[in-house]
Design a protein around this motif. Sequence first.
Motif, PDB file in Angstrom:
ATOM      1  N   ALA A   1       0.830  -1.211   0.000  1.00 21.59           N
ATOM      2  CA  ALA A   1       0.000   0.000   0.000  1.00 21.59           C
ATOM      3  C   ALA A   1       0.862   1.257   0.000  1.00 21.59           C
ATOM      4  CB  ALA A   1      -0.936  -0.017   1.200  1.00 21.59           C
ATOM      5  N   PHE A   2       1.944   1.261   0.771  1.00 25.40           N
ATOM      6  CA  PHE A   2       2.837   2.428   0.781  1.00 25.40           C
ATOM      7  C   PHE A   2       3.593   2.546  -0.542  1.00 25.40           C
ATOM      8  CE2 PHE A   2       2.374   2.410   5.467  1.00 25.40           C
ATOM      9  CZ  PHE A   2       2.176   3.773   5.667  1.00 25.40           C
ATOM     10  N   PHE A   3       3.929   1.414  -1.146  1.00 31.86           N
ATOM     11  CA  PHE A   3       4.580   1.435  -2.450  1.00 31.86           C
ATOM     12  C   PHE A   3       3.669   2.103  -3.483  1.00 31.86           C
ATOM     13  CE2 PHE A   3       5.738  -0.712  -6.499  1.00 31.86           C
ATOM     14  CZ  PHE A   3       7.082  -0.387  -6.555  1.00 31.86           C
ATOM     15  N   ALA A   4       2.393   1.735  -3.474  1.00 25.07           N
ATOM     16  CA  ALA A   4       1.423   2.374  -4.373  1.00 25.07           C
ATOM     17  C   ALA A   4       1.272   3.852  -4.053  1.00 25.07           C
ATOM     18  CB  ALA A   4       0.075   1.664  -4.258  1.00 25.07           C
ATOM     19  N   LEU A   5       1.297   4.197  -2.771  1.00 23.54           N
ATOM     20  CA  LEU A   5       1.224   5.598  -2.361  1.00 23.54           C
ATOM     21  C   LEU A   5       2.365   6.393  -2.986  1.00 23.54           C
ATOM     22  CD1 LEU A   5      -0.331   7.411  -0.023  1.00 23.54           C
ATOM     23  CD2 LEU A   5       1.837   7.128   1.145  1.00 23.54           C
TER      24      LEU A   5
ATOM     25  N   ARG B   1       3.464  10.264  -9.690  1.00 20.45           N
ATOM     26  CA  ARG B   1       2.732  10.493 -10.935  1.00 20.45           C
ATOM     27  C   ARG B   1       1.601  11.495 -10.789  1.00 20.45           C
ATOM     28  NH1 ARG B   1       0.625   5.519 -14.093  1.00 20.45           N
ATOM     29  NH2 ARG B   1       0.524   7.135 -15.693  1.00 20.45           N
ATOM     30  N   ASN B   2       1.210  11.788  -9.560  1.00 24.29           N
ATOM     31  CA  ASN B   2       0.053  12.640  -9.311  1.00 24.29           C
ATOM     32  C   ASN B   2      -1.173  12.086 -10.022  1.00 24.29           C
ATOM     33  OD1 ASN B   2      -1.215  14.813  -8.062  1.00 24.29           O
ATOM     34  ND2 ASN B   2      -0.912  16.168  -9.818  1.00 24.29           N
ATOM     35  N   LYS B   3      -1.324  10.750  -9.947  1.00 21.18           N
ATOM     36  CA  LYS B   3      -2.450  10.040 -10.549  1.00 21.18           C
ATOM     37  C   LYS B   3      -2.892   8.942  -9.599  1.00 21.18           C
ATOM     38  CE  LYS B   3      -2.529   8.701 -14.771  1.00 21.18           C
ATOM     39  NZ  LYS B   3      -2.185   8.079 -16.088  1.00 21.18           N
ATOM     40  N   PRO B   4      -4.148   8.502  -9.703  1.00 17.94           N
ATOM     41  CA  PRO B   4      -4.600   7.418  -8.817  1.00 17.94           C
ATOM     42  C   PRO B   4      -3.952   6.083  -9.170  1.00 17.94           C
ATOM     43  CG  PRO B   4      -6.314   7.992 -10.395  1.00 17.94           C
ATOM     44  CD  PRO B   4      -5.229   9.006 -10.561  1.00 17.94           C
ATOM     45  N   VAL B   5      -3.638   5.312  -8.136  1.00 16.26           N
ATOM     46  CA  VAL B   5      -3.050   3.979  -8.274  1.00 16.26           C
ATOM     47  C   VAL B   5      -3.917   3.006  -7.485  1.00 16.26           C
ATOM     48  CG1 VAL B   5      -1.034   2.539  -7.759  1.00 16.26           C
ATOM     49  CG2 VAL B   5      -0.716   4.868  -8.622  1.00 16.26           C
TER      50      VAL B   5
ATOM     51  N   PRO C   1      -2.513   1.729   7.613  1.00 18.44           N
ATOM     52  CA  PRO C   1      -1.613   2.884   7.776  1.00 18.44           C
ATOM     53  C   PRO C   1      -1.454   3.711   6.505  1.00 18.44           C
ATOM     54  CG  PRO C   1      -0.665   0.933   8.800  1.00 18.44           C
ATOM     55  CD  PRO C   1      -1.853   0.472   8.016  1.00 18.44           C
ATOM     56  N   ALA C   2      -1.326   3.048   5.354  1.00 17.11           N
ATOM     57  CA  ALA C   2      -1.154   3.784   4.093  1.00 17.11           C
ATOM     58  C   ALA C   2      -2.436   4.490   3.685  1.00 17.11           C
ATOM     59  CB  ALA C   2      -0.698   2.836   2.987  1.00 17.11           C
ATOM     60  N   VAL C   3      -3.583   3.870   3.957  1.00 10.24           N
ATOM     61  CA  VAL C   3      -4.871   4.517   3.654  1.00 10.24           C
ATOM     62  C   VAL C   3      -5.011   5.800   4.473  1.00 10.24           C
ATOM     63  CG1 VAL C   3      -7.379   4.291   3.871  1.00 10.24           C
ATOM     64  CG2 VAL C   3      -6.032   2.402   2.927  1.00 10.24           C
ATOM     65  N   ILE C   4      -4.649   5.727   5.753  1.00  7.22           N
ATOM     66  CA  ILE C   4      -4.701   6.924   6.603  1.00  7.22           C
ATOM     67  C   ILE C   4      -3.775   8.010   6.064  1.00  7.22           C
ATOM     68  CG2 ILE C   4      -4.116   7.818   8.896  1.00  7.22           C
ATOM     69  CD1 ILE C   4      -5.061   5.116  10.036  1.00  7.22           C
ATOM     70  N   GLU C   5      -2.548   7.623   5.721  1.00  7.76           N
ATOM     71  CA  GLU C   5      -1.602   8.594   5.169  1.00  7.76           C
ATOM     72  C   GLU C   5      -2.152   9.207   3.890  1.00  7.76           C
ATOM     73  OE1 GLU C   5       1.550  11.065   4.470  1.00  7.76           O
ATOM     74  OE2 GLU C   5       1.110   9.961   6.304  1.00  7.76           O
TER      75      GLU C   5
ATOM     76  N   PRO D   1      -4.505  10.158  -4.169  1.00  5.80           N
ATOM     77  CA  PRO D   1      -5.583   9.301  -4.690  1.00  5.80           C
ATOM     78  C   PRO D   1      -5.171   7.823  -4.739  1.00  5.80           C
ATOM     79  CG  PRO D   1      -4.521  10.460  -6.496  1.00  5.80           C
ATOM     80  CD  PRO D   1      -3.882  10.974  -5.230  1.00  5.80           C
ATOM     81  N   LEU D   2      -5.790   7.006  -3.910  1.00  5.22           N
ATOM     82  CA  LEU D   2      -5.575   5.558  -3.909  1.00  5.22           C
ATOM     83  C   LEU D   2      -6.913   4.867  -4.168  1.00  5.22           C
ATOM     84  CD1 LEU D   2      -3.266   4.345  -0.966  1.00  5.22           C
ATOM     85  CD2 LEU D   2      -2.742   4.428  -3.405  1.00  5.22           C
ATOM     86  N   ILE D   3      -6.898   3.859  -5.021  1.00  6.21           N
ATOM     87  CA  ILE D   3      -8.079   3.043  -5.278  1.00  6.21           C
ATOM     88  C   ILE D   3      -7.878   1.717  -4.544  1.00  6.21           C
ATOM     89  CG2 ILE D   3      -9.593   2.055  -7.017  1.00  6.21           C
ATOM     90  CD1 ILE D   3      -9.310   5.119  -7.215  1.00  6.21           C
ATOM     91  N   VAL D   4      -8.539   1.543  -3.423  1.00  7.00           N
ATOM     92  CA  VAL D   4      -8.332   0.376  -2.562  1.00  7.00           C
ATOM     93  C   VAL D   4      -9.355  -0.701  -2.921  1.00  7.00           C
ATOM     94  CG1 VAL D   4      -8.176  -0.449  -0.179  1.00  7.00           C
ATOM     95  CG2 VAL D   4      -7.532   1.928  -0.726  1.00  7.00           C
ATOM     96  N   LEU D   5      -8.882  -1.878  -3.309  1.00  3.35           N
ATOM     97  CA  LEU D   5      -9.739  -2.981  -3.723  1.00  3.35           C
ATOM     98  C   LEU D   5      -9.510  -4.163  -2.787  1.00  3.35           C
ATOM     99  CD1 LEU D   5      -8.864  -2.791  -7.534  1.00  3.35           C
ATOM    100  CD2 LEU D   5     -10.819  -1.714  -6.407  1.00  3.35           C
ATOM    101  N   THR D   6     -10.519  -4.533  -2.009  1.00  5.03           N
ATOM    102  CA  THR D   6     -10.409  -5.704  -1.146  1.00  5.03           C
ATOM    103  C   THR D   6     -11.410  -6.755  -1.613  1.00  5.03           C
ATOM    104  OG1 THR D   6     -11.998  -4.749   0.425  1.00  5.03           O
ATOM    105  CG2 THR D   6      -9.659  -4.384   0.871  1.00  5.03           C
TER     106      THR D   6
END
Length: 584
Positions: free
Chosen positions: A61-65, A71-75, A90-94, A101-106
């Motif tokens: 998650a931090f790597f994607a962050l 890139r200033n683009k969603p990952v 932790p990365a979602v909070i950050e 912009p993070l697109i979290v898929l669970t």
Amino acid sequence: MIDEHQLKLTNYLAAFIEELVGNGVDEVVISPGSRSTPLALLFAHHPGVKTYINVDERSAAFFALGIAKARNKPVAILCSSGTAGANYYPAVIEARYAKVPLIVLTADRPHELREVGAPQAINQIDLYGKHVKWSIDMALPESIPSMIQYARSSAVRGVAISTGNPEGPVHYNFPFREPLIPDLQKVEFAGDQKGKRVLQGDRQLSPDFQHELQETIEKSNHAIIVCGSGLCEDAVQSIVDFAEENALPIIADPLSFVRSGHHSKDTVIDCYDTFLRIEDLQESLHPDLVIRFGAMPVSKALMLFLKGLPDIPTWIVSKGEEWQDPTARGTDYIHCDESLFCKSLMKHTSQKTLSWLNHWQDVNNRTKNLLINGHQAWDEGAAVHQLIQHLPEGSTMFSSNSMPIRDLDTYFFTNERSLRIFANRGANGIDGVVSTALGMSTKSQSMYLLIGDLAFFHDLNGLLTARKYQLDMTIVVMNNNGGGIFSYLPQAVDQTHFEDLFGTPMDLEFAHAAKLYGAHYFHVTSQQEFIPALQEAEHSKGIKIIEVMTNREENVANHRKLWNFVSREMKQNMKGEHHDSSSE
């Protein structure tokens, strides 16, 4: 015979992914697992998607962050069901507080297997609470036209929310029934077909508001500009032009992109963290208007200075509605594109006197000379100063929190080079720093990480991704055997339990970690060893770890000695000037 379940799974998820990619989400970091199989396979099958595999969800998650920051683009990030998604937290909070912009898929169990004791099943509905801008428990896959449109609309809606001001993470929870294998032979991604789109526009002030704010600036004689992180290149240039036209000092955080670059630095103040500690100076620097762009800067001295000001107009300019006023001194919260704000208020500006700006410049220049000439000892501050001087043109530096970012605040002086400084200042934590920097390294030609030993230990797992994808980054580890910043805090006065609870010495050296992950390693104990290590690392490929051995107690003593020296010299200068003016 057509497998009806497989057809539903394939068409539904292919439509969802196609809309993500069509709206710029073309990189995904996948943490392998069983329940997430259909999404993982379809992402990997899409010709327009770059996939990274990282088995550690927290690191992933931090790597994607880091990629999203660069890139200033969603990952997108993708994981299986159960506690896998909890490791994203932790990365979602950050991402939420740093506006990334993070697109979290669970992936999740289907509804009939929830809360019945099924393995790898936890309550994943609204898993991240208020730390995401939006969350949705997706419907089970279907392939009827209305459900395909639902999948597409859900995808574009999430991207729109994630990239809207303020940017941030969104969460999709996908329930899947077995079997989990899509039919890749039946998938034909459209590629150039136009789907749904999100077009984001810039916000600007109405003419009435422009006139009102312009009048306030005209009446002001002692305004200051404060710049924190979160500014784009266009905003920086516009703020500099605005400051020069109005003869205003810019108090520029090291993360603001204002201290370096090819724009003018004539109005930029970079040593305020040191001279704002001098009480005798503060009154002469009191402004009658504060205009702040970006997040609140790192400096605690600046924070206390702003907090201690008498009631004066304080404008907080931001693109979105996020509340960024830790001093509670804001009077006007201006939701406007920073560049458009500056340009709209530059149209009818009268000529300003230079005495106010000259005073700030004089104090800043004197302080800078004293910092450079007064720091004689080899310690973390000196090492950071030398590191900055030896950064190649066009480099990107990622800084850990605690002492590294504060030493950067002190020693990252204005310069004409194209250097960019980043840090995870959303929640100011030390977790995931290595992984975030490595994510940024995928987009940077010359990448450096400045980090302490505790933060480095905290995210050593991130180095596995570096080895897997042959990433290139120089890591400078300041090893003072513990948490150096606590030595500056009140906890350090009583040493009874200080080392166990706050100093937390680990007695680690990282040569074995470097060997484990195939990194080049340099052990540095002196200034004479540091520069050659930097030079050799610059000409080597892969991960380079330069471990700088320092002493916590000496660092604290040297910092305080330097602050006292600067304060003493500045007070002497002030007395001399007062004497000269009196004799006239």
